[in-house]
Design an enzyme around this catalytic site. Structure first.
Site, short mmCIF file in Angstrom:
data_model
loop_
_atom_site.label_atom_id
_atom_site.label_comp_id
_atom_site.label_asym_id
_atom_site.label_seq_id
_atom_site.Cartn_x
_atom_site.Cartn_y
_atom_site.Cartn_z
CB CYS A 2 -1.23 -0.22 1.43
SG CYS A 2 -2.33 -1.77 1.36
NE ARG A 27 4.50 1.55 -0.43
CZ ARG A 27 5.76 1.90 0.25
NH1 ARG A 27 6.84 2.38 0.86
NH2 ARG A 27 5.58 1.84 1.01
CD1 TRP A 73 0.21 -5.61 -3.54
CD2 TRP A 73 -0.08 -6.69 -1.79
NE1 TRP A 73 0.40 -6.79 -3.68
CE2 TRP A 73 0.41 -7.59 -2.28
CE3 TRP A 73 -0.13 -7.18 -0.59
CZ2 TRP A 73 0.63 -9.06 -2.61
CZ3 TRP A 73 0.02 -8.28 -0.26
CH2 TRP A 73 -0.04 -9.27 -1.11
N GLY A 100 -1.20 -1.09 6.64
CA GLY A 100 -0.76 -1.87 7.84
C GLY A 100 -1.78 -3.13 8.16
CD GLU A 493 11.16 -11.16 -9.46
OE1 GLU A 493 10.66 -10.60 -8.23
OE2 GLU A 493 12.46 -10.73 -8.99
CG HIS A 509 21.61 -35.85 -5.38
ND1 HIS A 509 22.01 -37.23 -5.34
CD2 HIS A 509 22.59 -35.10 -5.55
CE1 HIS A 509 23.60 -36.96 -5.36
NE2 HIS A 509 23.90 -35.71 -5.52
C1 F6R Z 1 12.91 -10.27 -6.00
C2 F6R Z 1 12.61 -9.42 -4.79
C3 F6R Z 1 12.61 -9.66 -3.95
C4 F6R Z 1 12.70 -9.51 -2.74
C5 F6R Z 1 11.83 -9.52 -1.64
C6 F6R Z 1 13.24 -8.92 0.20
O1 F6R Z 1 13.22 -9.42 -7.15
O2 F6R Z 1 12.93 -8.08 -5.12
O3 F6R Z 1 12.20 -11.53 -3.69
O4 F6R Z 1 13.74 -9.31 -2.65
O5 F6R Z 1 10.68 -9.04 -1.53
O6 F6R Z 1 12.36 -7.52 -0.28
P1 F6R Z 1 14.32 -6.70 0.63
O7 F6R Z 1 15.22 -6.73 0.59
O8 F6R Z 1 13.05 -4.98 0.41
O9 F6R Z 1 13.66 -6.41 2.15
#
Ligand code: F6R
Length: 613
Positions: A2, A27, A73, A100, A493, A509
């Site tokens: 959000c 975001r 979101w 939140g 992704e 394996h």
């Molecule tokens: C992948 C990606 C996510 C972030 C993960 C952690 O491209 O961006 O896997 O790496 O959500 O986010 P941070 O680094 O902001 O804690």
């Protein structure tokens, strides 16, 4: 996740809020809304994008110099118009946006329902709007006091902004567990609020990162920040190191591509001024101030999520090789719910781009409660992770807008390399000469990445060949096993193609069963002590008719006749090879995703900072 933007001042709020929401689109979100105050309180909201909100409000009255906007979101309730924020109180006089989760919303809702409240959405947020009004009416409190009293009843995380029809010159904001930044405008009484600093950069350089439990009250052109017990706080005003250029695509089709191309610069910015290669010495505050404690560490535990966890895996090799430390790498989401055995001479290092990842924050909190020292490696200045850390180092990659992490990863690896060297120096596990050698190799990395980026055209052709494959395998060994994982994550992704990363030798394996003529296998086979072994793994794939794309060191033509495609990358020392070898894999996933018609910068279901568990 959000996004929040709010404005109070003398300018029209709507264009500022909408532009701010667009800056926060990266975001991740599924609906959008605004509330505007101009004598009356008007709310417009819709499922979909900010552009859908603009269309919905095209003919509406959007005037007013106080306003707030939100991108949602979905967590509680599906993405639809009713669940979109802002939410209104029972009388419609109090409006609230929220980032939140209110964990005890069901209990609060039950109490309100017993007092005659009815709700129009399935959200936890609407409950808070009702609660504030309920407290105001039943206790006769002012808006600010009612917000404070209501927040005392709330269990969970929030960043909120509130407007009230009966308080037309007021704006109230509060945070606990979710980020909120205040921008101080150039004219008296002008304030901007946002979930992160990106919407503020074009208006002000003066920002306040609100702390947990703080409430900002703007009234009569003055802002007062108080804590939850009504004690006035003196905020620290930071100078924002962000400019508009960093937030625009700058001629690239996507932020992701821009950020891939920025890596020579972002890696340089990550190490710039932090060491002297000739003498093997450091100028890093955290290393200087904590050198004694760092020398005493008995174990290092690296925590993070997603790409940041992959950076942690690279760091495992670095810290073992350089500092001879026992290292464990943990998913923050698992670590937080285990009962880990921690000691006061353990160092827990949290790695995060956003600094707001809920699982990483919870894991840090657990480590602190168990008396370990917590060190943060983070990109976003002023975010929650650096604040919760006992010590730390910023990665200085600059704002990363593309949801798929690229430059943040290579900057994390760069800073972790420096930390591994610094701890090696403190623990005397490497000589200054050995340290200097790695530093000098690091100084050559930006140029090598510049060269690796020239592979772009070659990789476009490769993407063309493989864009219709539905599965990919990525293999690597040693330092390049995490690179294989990261390559696979990037592909899945943004292009929604199934991909798996594996240590090359593990293939036999299990995953070898998947290999047939339709399975492209990307193998990182740059020069290292494992090179011959990786070539054997390649032979195993070829014997089963798999298609091999091999990433090899410049000048290596020995695989040309064995594999289907060879990508030659500049050579560096094995410990730094992840920095270079990641580049072609980022480009490959980018081009495949573009060719598949995917939304590269905002892939489906993903959020840039994952502020819920
Ligand atoms: C992948 C990606 C996510 C972030 C993960 C952690 O491209 O961006 O896997 O790496 O959500 O986010 P941070 O680094 O902001 O804690």
């Amino acid at each position: 996740m959000c996004g929040i933007v709010a404005y109070i001042g003398s300018k029209e709020a709507y264009p500022i809020v909408v532009k701010g929401l667009k800056r926060l689109e990266y975001r991740g979100y599924d609906s959008a809304g605004v509330a505007l105050m101009n004598g009356d309180l008007r709310v417009y909201k819709t499922k979909g994008k900010v552009s859908d909100l603009e269309s919905a409000a095209k003919d509406a009255d959007v005037s007013g110099t106080i306003g707030m906007g939100h991108t949602r979101w979905a967590t509680h309730g599906e993405p639809n118009d009713a669940n979109a924020h802002p939410h209104l109180s029972l009388s419609g006089k109090v409006s609230l946006i929220h980032n939140g989760i209110i964990e005890n919303y069901a209990t609060l809702k039950e109490g309100l329902e017993q007092r005659g409240h009815t709700f129009t959405s399935e959200t936890d947020t609407e409950v808070l709007a009702h609660l504030i009004e309920d407290v105001m009416i039943n206790s006769g409190l002012s808006l600010a006091d009612a917000v404070r009293a209501s927040l005392k009843q709330v269990v969970g995380a929030y960043a909120i902004v509130i407007l009230s029809k009966d308080n037309p010159e007021h704006l109230i904001a509060a945070r606990k567990g979710s980020p909120l930044v205040v921008g101080i405008g150039s004219e008296a009484g002008e304030y901007f609020f946002a979930s992160d600093a990106t919407p503020l950069a074009e208006y002000t350089k003066k920002v306040i990162y609100m702390k947990d439990g703080e409430i900002a009250i703007v009234e009569n052109k003055e802002m007062t920040i108080k804590n939850i017990d009504n004690v006035v706080q003196v905020p620290y005003v930071h100078e924002l190191e962000m400019n508009l250029e960093m937030l625009e695509k700058g001629g690239y089709d996507h932020f992701m591509l821009k950020e891939i191309y920025e890596q020579p610069r972002s890696i340089y910015d990550s190490y710039r001024g932090r060491f002297n290669a000739a003498s093997g010495t450091f100028h890093m505050r955290s290393l200087e101030e904590y050198s004694e404690q760092l020398a005493q560490i008995k174990r290092l535990i690296l925590i993070g999520c997603g790409t940041s966890w992959h950076a942690g895996l690279v760091a495992e090799y670095l810290f073992e090789d350089f500092a001879r430390l026992p290292v464990e790498v943990e998913y923050a989401s698992e670590f937080r719910y285990r009962n880990p055995v921690l000691f006061s001479d353990d160092l827990v290092m949290a790695i995060s781009q956003s600094g707001e990842t809920a699982d990483t924050l919870a894991a840090m909190d657990l480590a602190k409660r168990k008396s370990a020292t917590v060190f943060g490696v983070c990109n976003v200045v002023g975010s929650s992770i650096p604040r919760l850390s006992d010590a730390g180092a910023y990665t200085h990659a600059g704002p990363e807008i593309g949801v798929a992490s690229t430059k943040a990863f290579t900057s994390q690896v760069t800073v972790l390399t420096l930390l591994a060297l610094g701890i090696a120096k403190a623990r005397k596990t490497m000589s200054d000469k050995e340290i200097s050698k790695v530093m000098s190799a690091l100084e050559e990395i930006p140029d090598k990445i510049e060269k690796a980026l020239l592979l772009n055209d070659e990789i476009v052709k490769l993407a063309e060949t493989y864009k219709d494959s539905r599965n990919f395998l990525y293999l690597g060994r040693g330092y390049n096993f995490p690179v294989a994982l990261e390559g696979a994550l990037k592909l899945k992704e943004i292009s929604y193609i199934h991909a798996e990363g594996y240590p090359a030798a593990e293939m036999k394996h299990g995953p070898i069963a998947l290999i047939d003529a339709d399975m492209p296998v990307v193998v990182i086979a740059t020069n290292s002590e494992h090179y011959e072994k990786v070539v054997s793994n390649i032979q195993e794939v070829k014997a089963r008719k798999g298609k091999v794309i091999a990433v090899v060191s410049e000048g290596n033509t020995s695989l040309d006749k064995i594999v289907d495609h060879v990508i030659q990358v500049p050579e560096t020392i094995d410990a730094l090879s992840p920095l270079v070898n990641t580049i072609p894999l980022q480009l490959l996933s980018y081009h495949i995703a573009v060719m598949c018609g995917c939304n590269v910068d905002q892939p489906r279901n993903l959020a840039k900072s994952v502020t819920v568990e």
